[in-house]
Design a protein around this motif. Structure first.
Motif, PDB file in Angstrom:
ATOM      1  N   VAL A 401     -23.096 -10.649   8.654  1.00  0.00           N
ATOM      2  CA  VAL A 401     -24.205 -10.699   7.702  1.00  0.00           C
ATOM      3  C   VAL A 401     -24.979 -11.984   7.994  1.00  0.00           C
ATOM      4  CG1 VAL A 401     -24.868 -10.997   5.288  1.00  0.00           C
ATOM      5  CG2 VAL A 401     -23.066  -9.371   5.903  1.00  0.00           C
ATOM      6  N   LEU A 402     -26.182 -11.825   8.521  1.00  0.00           N
ATOM      7  CA  LEU A 402     -27.062 -12.951   8.760  1.00  0.00           C
ATOM      8  C   LEU A 402     -28.107 -12.952   7.650  1.00  0.00           C
ATOM      9  CD1 LEU A 402     -27.596 -12.546  12.624  1.00  0.00           C
ATOM     10  CD2 LEU A 402     -25.750 -13.730  11.419  1.00  0.00           C
ATOM     11  N   GLU A 403     -28.240 -14.083   6.980  1.00  0.00           N
ATOM     12  CA  GLU A 403     -29.188 -14.181   5.861  1.00  0.00           C
ATOM     13  C   GLU A 403     -29.864 -15.543   5.884  1.00  0.00           C
ATOM     14  OE1 GLU A 403     -27.552 -11.376   2.222  1.00  0.00           O
ATOM     15  OE2 GLU A 403     -27.163 -13.520   2.162  1.00  0.00           O
ATOM     16  N   ILE A 404     -31.066 -15.567   5.354  1.00  0.00           N
ATOM     17  CA  ILE A 404     -31.736 -16.831   5.071  1.00  0.00           C
ATOM     18  C   ILE A 404     -32.396 -16.679   3.710  1.00  0.00           C
ATOM     19  CG2 ILE A 404     -33.882 -16.207   6.263  1.00  0.00           C
ATOM     20  CD1 ILE A 404     -32.204 -19.693   5.944  1.00  0.00           C
ATOM     21  N   SER A 405     -32.714 -17.797   3.099  1.00  0.00           N
ATOM     22  CA  SER A 405     -33.092 -17.779   1.684  1.00  0.00           C
ATOM     23  C   SER A 405     -34.468 -17.173   1.426  1.00  0.00           C
ATOM     24  CB  SER A 405     -33.030 -19.190   1.102  1.00  0.00           C
ATOM     25  OG  SER A 405     -33.852 -20.070   1.848  1.00  0.00           O
ATOM     26  N   GLY A 406     -34.633 -15.934   1.838  1.00  0.00           N
ATOM     27  CA  GLY A 406     -35.824 -15.195   1.428  1.00  0.00           C
ATOM     28  C   GLY A 406     -36.963 -15.218   2.392  1.00  0.00           C
ATOM     29  N   ALA A 419     -40.949  -4.541   2.931  1.00  0.00           N
ATOM     30  CA  ALA A 419     -40.661  -5.877   2.396  1.00  0.00           C
ATOM     31  C   ALA A 419     -40.763  -5.879   0.870  1.00  0.00           C
ATOM     32  CB  ALA A 419     -41.626  -6.889   2.978  1.00  0.00           C
ATOM     33  N   HIS A 420     -39.853  -6.647   0.266  1.00  0.00           N
ATOM     34  CA  HIS A 420     -39.820  -6.763  -1.192  1.00  0.00           C
ATOM     35  C   HIS A 420     -39.859  -8.241  -1.589  1.00  0.00           C
ATOM     36  CE1 HIS A 420     -38.732  -2.543  -2.253  1.00  0.00           C
ATOM     37  NE2 HIS A 420     -38.368  -2.549  -0.984  1.00  0.00           N
ATOM     38  N   GLY A 421     -40.485  -8.489  -2.715  1.00  0.00           N
ATOM     39  CA  GLY A 421     -40.511  -9.834  -3.271  1.00  0.00           C
ATOM     40  C   GLY A 421     -39.721  -9.886  -4.561  1.00  0.00           C
ATOM     41  N   SER A 425     -33.350 -17.393  -7.136  1.00  0.00           N
ATOM     42  CA  SER A 425     -32.400 -17.790  -8.169  1.00  0.00           C
ATOM     43  C   SER A 425     -32.774 -19.141  -8.772  1.00  0.00           C
ATOM     44  CB  SER A 425     -30.994 -17.867  -7.577  1.00  0.00           C
ATOM     45  OG  SER A 425     -30.114 -18.527  -8.456  1.00  0.00           O
ATOM     46  N   TYR A 426     -32.697 -19.208 -10.086  1.00  0.00           N
ATOM     47  CA  TYR A 426     -33.012 -20.447 -10.806  1.00  0.00           C
ATOM     48  C   TYR A 426     -32.102 -21.592 -10.388  1.00  0.00           C
ATOM     49  CZ  TYR A 426     -33.297 -23.804 -14.635  1.00  0.00           C
ATOM     50  OH  TYR A 426     -33.433 -24.951 -15.370  1.00  0.00           O
ATOM     51  N   TYR A 427     -30.865 -21.291 -10.011  1.00  0.00           N
ATOM     52  CA  TYR A 427     -29.916 -22.353  -9.690  1.00  0.00           C
ATOM     53  C   TYR A 427     -30.334 -23.137  -8.450  1.00  0.00           C
ATOM     54  CZ  TYR A 427     -26.875 -20.282 -13.168  1.00  0.00           C
ATOM     55  OH  TYR A 427     -26.356 -19.817 -14.352  1.00  0.00           O
ATOM     56  N   ARG A 477     -22.893  -5.394   1.036  1.00  0.00           N
ATOM     57  CA  ARG A 477     -23.029  -6.682   1.699  1.00  0.00           C
ATOM     58  C   ARG A 477     -24.032  -7.569   0.966  1.00  0.00           C
ATOM     59  NH1 ARG A 477     -21.839  -6.803   7.605  1.00  0.00           N
ATOM     60  NH2 ARG A 477     -20.040  -5.444   7.830  1.00  0.00           N
ATOM     61  N   LEU A 478     -25.116  -6.990   0.503  1.00  0.00           N
ATOM     62  CA  LEU A 478     -26.087  -7.767  -0.274  1.00  0.00           C
ATOM     63  C   LEU A 478     -25.447  -8.279  -1.565  1.00  0.00           C
ATOM     64  CD1 LEU A 478     -29.287  -5.583   0.202  1.00  0.00           C
ATOM     65  CD2 LEU A 478     -29.044  -7.976   0.894  1.00  0.00           C
ATOM     66  N   ASP A 479     -24.738  -7.394  -2.256  1.00  0.00           N
ATOM     67  CA  ASP A 479     -24.116  -7.792  -3.523  1.00  0.00           C
ATOM     68  C   ASP A 479     -23.012  -8.819  -3.312  1.00  0.00           C
ATOM     69  OD1 ASP A 479     -25.790  -6.067  -4.874  1.00  0.00           O
ATOM     70  OD2 ASP A 479     -24.322  -4.432  -4.957  1.00  0.00           O
ATOM     71  N   SER A 480     -22.456  -8.875  -2.099  1.00  0.00           N
ATOM     72  CA  SER A 480     -21.414  -9.859  -1.785  1.00  0.00           C
ATOM     73  C   SER A 480     -22.002 -11.212  -1.420  1.00  0.00           C
ATOM     74  CB  SER A 480     -20.549  -9.363  -0.622  1.00  0.00           C
ATOM     75  OG  SER A 480     -19.879  -8.165  -0.962  1.00  0.00           O
ATOM     76  N   THR A 481     -23.325 -11.281  -1.268  1.00  0.00           N
ATOM     77  CA  THR A 481     -23.991 -12.526  -0.866  1.00  0.00           C
ATOM     78  C   THR A 481     -25.125 -12.828  -1.848  1.00  0.00           C
ATOM     79  OG1 THR A 481     -25.285 -11.214   0.716  1.00  0.00           O
ATOM     80  CG2 THR A 481     -23.342 -12.327   1.564  1.00  0.00           C
ATOM     81  N   ASN A 482     -26.366 -12.715  -1.397  1.00  0.00           N
ATOM     82  CA  ASN A 482     -27.537 -12.916  -2.259  1.00  0.00           C
ATOM     83  C   ASN A 482     -28.476 -11.725  -2.104  1.00  0.00           C
ATOM     84  OD1 ASN A 482     -26.614 -15.887  -1.786  1.00  0.00           O
ATOM     85  ND2 ASN A 482     -28.067 -15.990  -3.486  1.00  0.00           N
ATOM     86  N   PRO A 483     -28.447 -10.779  -3.025  1.00  0.00           N
ATOM     87  CA  PRO A 483     -29.228  -9.547  -2.852  1.00  0.00           C
ATOM     88  C   PRO A 483     -30.736  -9.748  -2.840  1.00  0.00           C
ATOM     89  CG  PRO A 483     -28.238  -9.643  -5.044  1.00  0.00           C
ATOM     90  CD  PRO A 483     -27.629 -10.753  -4.251  1.00  0.00           C
TER      91      PRO A 483
END
Length: 547
Positions: A401-406, A419-421, A425-427, A477-483
């Motif tokens: 799972v390769l991800e970057i913050s959006g 693509a979706h916007g 996350s507030y945190y 996989r999304l739910d296990s990371t940052n969807p």
């Protein structure tokens, strides 16, 4: 003879026998540390049980802060206080379950004389392995001897065997046989192209615009000018305050034009203007991001930048919405047009302006080289970095799972219509902002990492395939990371999970697509030739056809 009052130098305590001294490095952001503290305690408990089974006790080198309510080292100052009480020759273990700021610890690790082990949980929801890779990458740059281990819960035989090896020898030997030095390249059109592009770069030079150097403790993401300049790349150091100031000069109408372009191109923004802004994405947040996009292009044009990096995570996060949407747009040659202030030119028309997320300058160099090679070969130069976030077995393969913050270029998702916007996350992003989210399209990729080791520049190059997976597996996989973030499900050819973890000198890796495997091999060859001609130590990782 004069007498002076000499400073008192505190003596370090003696190491206790059969005792591992444990530190936990964390984030700089209080909200993040508080949110992740329960998980850190769970992981530390699992590690302590593994140590006890091996016949060792664990001593935590620092307590929970009664004011903040967590037990992370959360600043360089706090780290220096902690290391005053750590015996210099004791076996030291850094236990990570979260992202961490490496500079909080590097001072103590540089001075430490005992064996050092970094361990992390191999999980997606709390990215300890991402934090581990950044810390070990920073230690590689700093020349600090260390070992590293990772496990889902520290009970598997592989972990136990390697852990006992470290307890007995103070070091671990991992299998990195997948990596080899670039062989002597035969004459080819790709080699000729790479050499010519390196010569052009050395002669004409490129400008790397950096909005505030150093982000999120990533010491390994900074390249000293003395290493960078000889190969034709020079930094233009800019302040993020200038970006905010330029944003204030962008009209609402110009921002609305960018927003309308994205919606007309098919991008879906999940907007709720009536809900709590801490939880929901609003039009106002997106419009501010559109102003940042315009401002970044105008400032880059002012300074003649060939590539640009925005730090965001510190400073900007308290002033404006997230920069990720901006970053994804810049890395794609198909993007909303932006006029100069005078309105007489379209800036970087028809081109990507390579952006290196989190001002990771190693990524910046890589993105620039990729852009030059891919454009010269007539390929789509859209590129991005990803975190080596997590992974799991699928059929007979290990799929990362390769991800970057959006932030990804929309072309990696198959276009803006995919693509979706979503609200960040507030945190991590208190003022919100849209991601550029989606599932990366199936296809052949070239992956790479530039890094500093032994005061020299290196690069690892490999090949992979982004695969199509059933929707329910992608969602798991999304739910296990940052969807809310974009995802790439990738097989890295000829590189196992543990080989990748053992070798990769960063939490980041670059990816770029090619239309087929043959073209991907050719592009990798040209890229390797360019890096070699630039003077880098070039390594090939895994199954790659060279020459």
């Amino acid at each position: 003879m004069s007498t002076y009052t000499l400073p008192a130098v505190a003596e370090r305590p003696a190491a206790e026998p059969k005792t591992l001294y444990v530190v936990a490095n964390g984030d700089l952001r209080l909200t993040t540390n508080v949110k992740t503290w329960d998980k850190q305690q769970e992981v530390e408990g699992q590690f302590a049980a593994a140590a006890q089974e091996a016949g060792w006790s664990v001593k935590r080198a620092h307590d929970v802060d009664p004011v903040t309510g967590h037990g992370f080292i959360d600043s360089q100052k706090r780290g220096m206080e902690v290391f005053k009480s750590v015996p210099k020759d004791a076996p030291l273990v850094v236990v990570e379950s979260v992202w961490q700021y490496s500079h909080h610890l590097l001072h103590g690790l540089r001075d430490h004389q005992g064996p050092i082990l970094v361990v992390a949980n191999f999980a997606g929801d709390f990215p300890g392995l991402v934090g581990l890779l950044n810390l070990t990458g920073s230690m590689i740059k700093a020349g600090i001897d260390h070992s590293a281990l990772w496990s889902k819960d520290f009970t598997d035989e592989w972990f136990k065997t390697k852990f006992n090896e470290w307890l007995k020898k103070g070091t671990i030997k991992h299998d990195t046989s997948h990596v080899r030095a670039l062989p002597k390249l035969k004459a080819s059109a790709e080699k000729e192209l790479g050499v010519a592009l390196a010569e052009q770069l050395a002669n004409e030079k490129a400008i790397m615009a950096v909005f505030d150097e150093g982000c999120m403790g990533m010491y390994n993401a900074i390249i000293d000018d003395e290493l960078l300049n000889p190969h034709g790349i020079y930094k233009e150091r800019l302040s993020q305050s200038a970006l905010v100031a330029e944003m204030s000069k962008v009209s609402d109408e110009e921002a609305q034009d960018v927003y309308d372009w994205l919606k007309d191109a098919g991008m879906t923004f999940h907007i709720d203007n009536d809900g709590d802004e801490k939880e929901n994405l609003t039009d106002a947040q997106v419009l501010e991001q559109c102003k940042m996009y315009i401002a970044a292009l105008r400032i880059s044009d002012d300074f003649g930048a060939d590539l640009v990096g925005i730090q965001y995570q510190q400073g900007l996060k308290d002033l404006v919405p997230a920069s990720d949407l901006v970053e994804g747009l810049l890395n794609d040659p198909v993007r909303p047009p932006v006029l100069s202030r005078e309105g007489d030119r379209v800036l970087y028309e028809g081109k990507a302006l390579p952006h290196f997320n989190e001002v990771d300058e190693c990524v910046g160099v890589d993105a620039l080289v990729t852009n030059r090679v891919w454009v010269a070969m007539g390929l789509d130069p859209s590129t991005t970095l990803h975190d080596l976030r997590w992974g799991d077995d699928w059929n007979d393969d290990f799929v990362w799972v390769l991800e970057i913050s959006g932030a990804v270029p929309a072309s990696h998702l198959g276009g803006y219509e995919n693509a979706h916007g979503y609200r960040q996350s507030y945190y991590f992003f208190p003022l919100g902002g849209s991601t550029l989210q989606g599932t990366s399209k199936p296809g052949e990729i070239v992956w790479s990492r530039v890094f500093v080791k032994d005061n020299a520049l290196h690069v690892d190059l490999g090949r992979g395939t982004c695969i199509e997976m059933p929707e329910e597996e992608v969602q798991r996989r999304l739910d296990s990371t940052n969807p809310e973030w974009p995802i790439m499900n990738a097989i890295l050819h000829g590189v196992s999970r543990d080989q990748m973890m053992a070798r990769h000198p960063s939490n980041h890796l670059n990816v770029a697509y090619a239309p087929d495997a043959e073209t991907a091999d050719a592009a990798l060859l040209a890229k390797a030739a360019m890096f070699e001609a630039m003077g880098y130590e070039v390594n090939i990782a895994g199954d790659v056809k060279i020459g």
